[in-house]
Write an enzyme that holds these catalytic residues in place. Structure first.
Site, PDB file in Angstrom:
ATOM      1  N   GLY B  72     -46.883 -32.456  31.150  1.00 44.23           N
ATOM      2  CA  GLY B  72     -46.891 -31.008  31.019  1.00 44.23           C
ATOM      3  C   GLY B  72     -46.834 -30.525  29.573  1.00 44.23           C
ATOM      4  CG  ASN B 151     -38.053 -24.331  34.300  1.00 44.84           C
ATOM      5  OD1 ASN B 151     -38.445 -23.213  33.991  1.00 44.84           O
ATOM      6  ND2 ASN B 151     -37.318 -25.072  33.492  1.00 44.84           N
ATOM      7  N   GLY B 200     -47.206 -35.086  36.532  1.00 48.95           N
ATOM      8  CA  GLY B 200     -47.086 -36.024  37.648  1.00 48.95           C
ATOM      9  C   GLY B 200     -45.677 -36.150  38.196  1.00 48.95           C
ATOM     10  CG  HIS B 201     -42.005 -36.105  35.701  1.00 48.49           C
ATOM     11  ND1 HIS B 201     -40.729 -35.626  35.751  1.00 48.49           N
ATOM     12  CD2 HIS B 201     -42.617 -35.450  34.687  1.00 48.49           C
ATOM     13  CE1 HIS B 201     -40.566 -34.721  34.792  1.00 48.49           C
ATOM     14  NE2 HIS B 201     -41.698 -34.599  34.132  1.00 48.49           N
ATOM     15  CB  CYS B 325     -22.275 -26.286  27.977  1.00 47.29           C
ATOM     16  SG  CYS B 325     -20.965 -26.571  26.784  1.00 47.29           S
TER      17      CYS B 325
END
Lengths: 303, 402
Positions: B72, B151, B200-201, B325
């Site tokens: 990506g 995400n 892909g992952h 953090c």
């Protein structure tokens, strides 16, 4: 995941002395919700002997913040206030068999909470101790006095280290230049005159306006002399860089701008700006005129 | 007890069928696809098949629109830098405040080099304002880069509509779709999207392989120069095992599309409702009506995320935190801040991201595990009293930072 020591994990999973402390007579509140760390330290001090009979904490923060708070309460129980005042952030980190560098600020927070609680017990305003410095990091409200203090006690030499210890520069990063200035000042102080009789503050780096007076004292150099002089100064600094597996070469000198290439380990080093800054400082001290030391990549951008 | 993996937006397990498809390409099928002999030729044919499998998954019109990359981040960088290089007369970029660092860090550098970067804001649910976007479109914009789905919050952006608007102004449109591919319907031939990144992952293929979709006719300048691989647009000997694995994963993603959208969604909803019913002062973040089917981002007020993750990890449960953090930086996640989530909650945001491998039994275990963990951490939080947050927490506990 962080590489926490077993001791850190143990104190996180089984924190000692957590929760409010009834009949606490000393309280220190430190941290800020914005940066995700906040600690309240509560002490029960024997008014007759100044001995800390009991201590407890409440902490909003990551695993190491909770472990540092827990460790702190264990360290100081039974100490007198004067003894406790000497507990440093390294004592807390050592008690935990070390903290990851990014988390050292958790131990700093512990020490500050302790000092704040002691000040609170004595009816002093703890904040005053640090009110003098210029505000450096606006995101975390950290001033130059705290940074200087932490840099000196821990022998720090990079912006990254300062961030790990104090959080300063950890958010918007726009204060990195100012942190570098503090570092350069202290490093210079240390390497030059570790003398105790200095009563004045560290010499303020020669600023642009100083040019006039400086150049009037020194005889004017010809172009060739000036270039040789610059070469000489840079040459004398190379061994220092080479010790760190770096190097520097002059590419061109155009008026006040000296273009150089940093080589070897200096390339892409996070301290590049600080390195250039300190060499530039040396250049204008020795040349007696204001010059700018710039990476050669900036030559194209020159007018 | 068997560990429970709920961090699939970070990375996914390689599907066993993917691993099996890849294995021969480490051993007997080792040839270089560019070679003329049989060793190479068979690999070349397998790559061709993988390209077709990916083409089918994202609905590309031509298989030559699929360019294999390392993932990506490379695809994102290639897309933006290509648009700038190919159109030197355009010096502006439009993106969003909540993009992945692969976009934001690049834009930060480009800003230093003199490019103008516009970052679209999001509202409290993580949604974009299309009017703000429209107002920014002009003939100095080289590229718009907007992620298909976020995400962290899972919020879906209307990229197809945004691509139409950009296209009408002659502006290239790129989307980082690494979280969306395999979970949302994507039919690129019916869209005006010029470039798309996938990794892909994130869809049960291995790490180190990705794709940049490049619409035929889109002006392009490759990032690397070298051999003729990927028609010269991405030189370097093909990562054949990775490519074959990604092809197989794409085929599986098509087969499991309804599983992702029904079964996984059901588990996600059950998990979220289950936790929220038992934990006071917790709320889900993102656009709840328009988000990835596998993602639930829950903000637990007055506790910090890393502590939650460490305690979950002790029970064998893997999730991730919106609190930075855990990642070494100190501000809470830029996504939570962009949505205006208060600091007291942003630091305690936990993302649960599921996959087709999760089960109802696992979800029930997590629902049981979370409430005591939050309670335990709140007990030692200075912002939490006997039975709830201290009154006016900002006032009751106003620590000094010297």
């Amino acid at each position: 995941m962080w590489d926490y020591t077993d001791k850190v994990k143990e104190h996180f999973f089984n924190p000692r002395n957590a929760g409010p402390l009834e009949d606490a007579n000393a309280v220190g509140d430190i941290g800020s919700i914005q940066c995700g760390d906040a600690l309240r330290l509560m002490l029960k001090v024997d008014p007759a002997t100044d001995v800390i009979l009991d201590a407890s904490f409440q902490t909003f923060g990551c695993g190491s913040a909770i472990a540092s708070s827990s460790a702190l309460t264990e360290i100081i129980k039974g100490m007198t206030l004067d003894e406790a005042y000497k507990v440093s952030n390294q004592d807390i980190a050592e008690y935990l068999d070390g903290l990851p560098p990014e988390k050292m600020h958790c131990s700093v927070m512990g020490r500050e909470a302790l000092q704040a609680a002691i000040a609170n017990y004595r009816g002093e305003e703890w904040k005053d101790a640090h009110a003098e410095g210029e505000l450096i990091c606006k995101c975390y409200a950290i001033d130059s006095a705290l940074i200087e203090d932490v840099v000196r006690t821990n022998n720090l030499s990079t912006v990254e280290e300062v961030t790990h210890y104090t959080k300063a520069g950890g958010a918007c990063a726009s204060c990195h230049e100012k942190i570098e200035e503090v570092l350069v000042r202290i490093l210079k102080e240390n390497s030059k005159t570790p003398s105790f009789e200095k009563t004045e503050p560290a010499p303020v780096p020669a600023a642009a306006p100083a040019t006039a007076s400086a150049s009037s004292e020194k005889p004017k150099l010809t172009n060739l002399q000036r270039m040789r002089k610059i070469e000489e100064i840079i040459e004398s600094l190379r061994p220092m860089l080479q010790r760190d597996h770096g190097d520097i070469e002059i590419v061109d000198i155009i008026g006040k701008n000296i273009y150089v290439n940093l080589k070897g380990a200096c390339m892409g080093c996070a301290l590049e700006a600080a390195t250039l800054g300190s060499i530039q400082q040396k250049l204008f001290e020795d040349l007696g005129e204001y010059v700018r030391l710039l990476p050669a990549s900036m030559m194209e951008m020159a007018p | 007890m068997k560990p429970i993996y709920l961090d699939n937006n970070a990375t996914t397990a390689c599907d066993p069928a993917v691993v099996e498809a890849m294995l021969p390409f480490f051993t007997e099928q080792f040839g270089n696809a560019s070679s003329i002999h049989n060793f190479g030729n068979q690999v070349g044919l397998a790559i061709k098949q993988a390209r077709a499998q990916i083409q089918a998954l994202i609905g590309a019109e031509h298989d030559s629109e699929i360019i294999f990359t390392s993932g990506g981040t490379e695809s994102d960088n290639t897309a933006i830098l290509s648009a700038l290089k190919a159109q030197p007369e355009r010096n502006q970029i439009i993106t969003t405040m909540v993009e992945h660092p692969a976009i934001l860090a690049l834009c930060e550098r480009l800003e230093k080099e003199g490019y103008v970067v516009h970052k679209l804001r999001v509202d409290s649910r993580g949604r974009l304002d299309i009017d703000e976007y429209k107002a920014l479109l002009n003939n100095r914009v080289a590229i718009v880069s907007v992620m298909w789905a976020n995400n962290e919050s899972g919020t879906i952006f209307p990229v197809e509509e945004m691509a139409e608007l950009a296209h009408a102004m002659g502006i290239q449109f790129h989307t980082d779709a690494v979280q969306a591919v395999g979970k949302l319907p994507i039919d690129l031939k019916r869209s005006k999207i010029d470039m798309l990144s996938l990794s892909g992952h994130k869809l049960h293929a291995p790490k180190g392989i990705g794709v940049l979709y490049l619409r035929r006719g889109t002006r392009f300048r490759g990032l690397l120069k070298g051999g003729q691989q990927e028609r010269g647009r991405r030189p370097g000997t093909e990562n054949s095992p990775g490519i074959i694995g990604l092809g197989k994963a794409a085929e599986l993603a098509m087969q499991h599309f309804s599983t992702e959208n029904n079964d996984v969604r059901y588990l996600r909803d059950k998990l979220e409702k289950g936790i929220l019913a038992k934990v006071p002062r917790a709320f889900p973040t993102g656009d709840l009506h328009n988000r990835l089917p596998n993602t639930s981002s829950i903000a637990f007020e007055f506790v910090e995320g890393e502590g939650i993750l460490l305690l979950l990890n002790k029970l064998g449960i893997a999730a991730s935190s919106g609190s930075a953090c855990t990642s070494g930086s100190l501000e809470p996640s830029h996504v939570m801040r962009a949505m205006g989530i208060p600091y007291t909650a942003a630091h305690g945001t936990i993302r649960f991201s599921l996959s087709r491998y999760n089960t109802l039994e696992e979800v029930e275990r997590v629902i049981a595990a979370v409430p005591p963990i939050i309670e335990q951490l709140r007990k030692i939080s200075p912002y939490w009293g006997e039975a709830g947050p201290v009154e006016d927490p900002a006032k009751m506990f106003a620590p000094a930072y010297g």
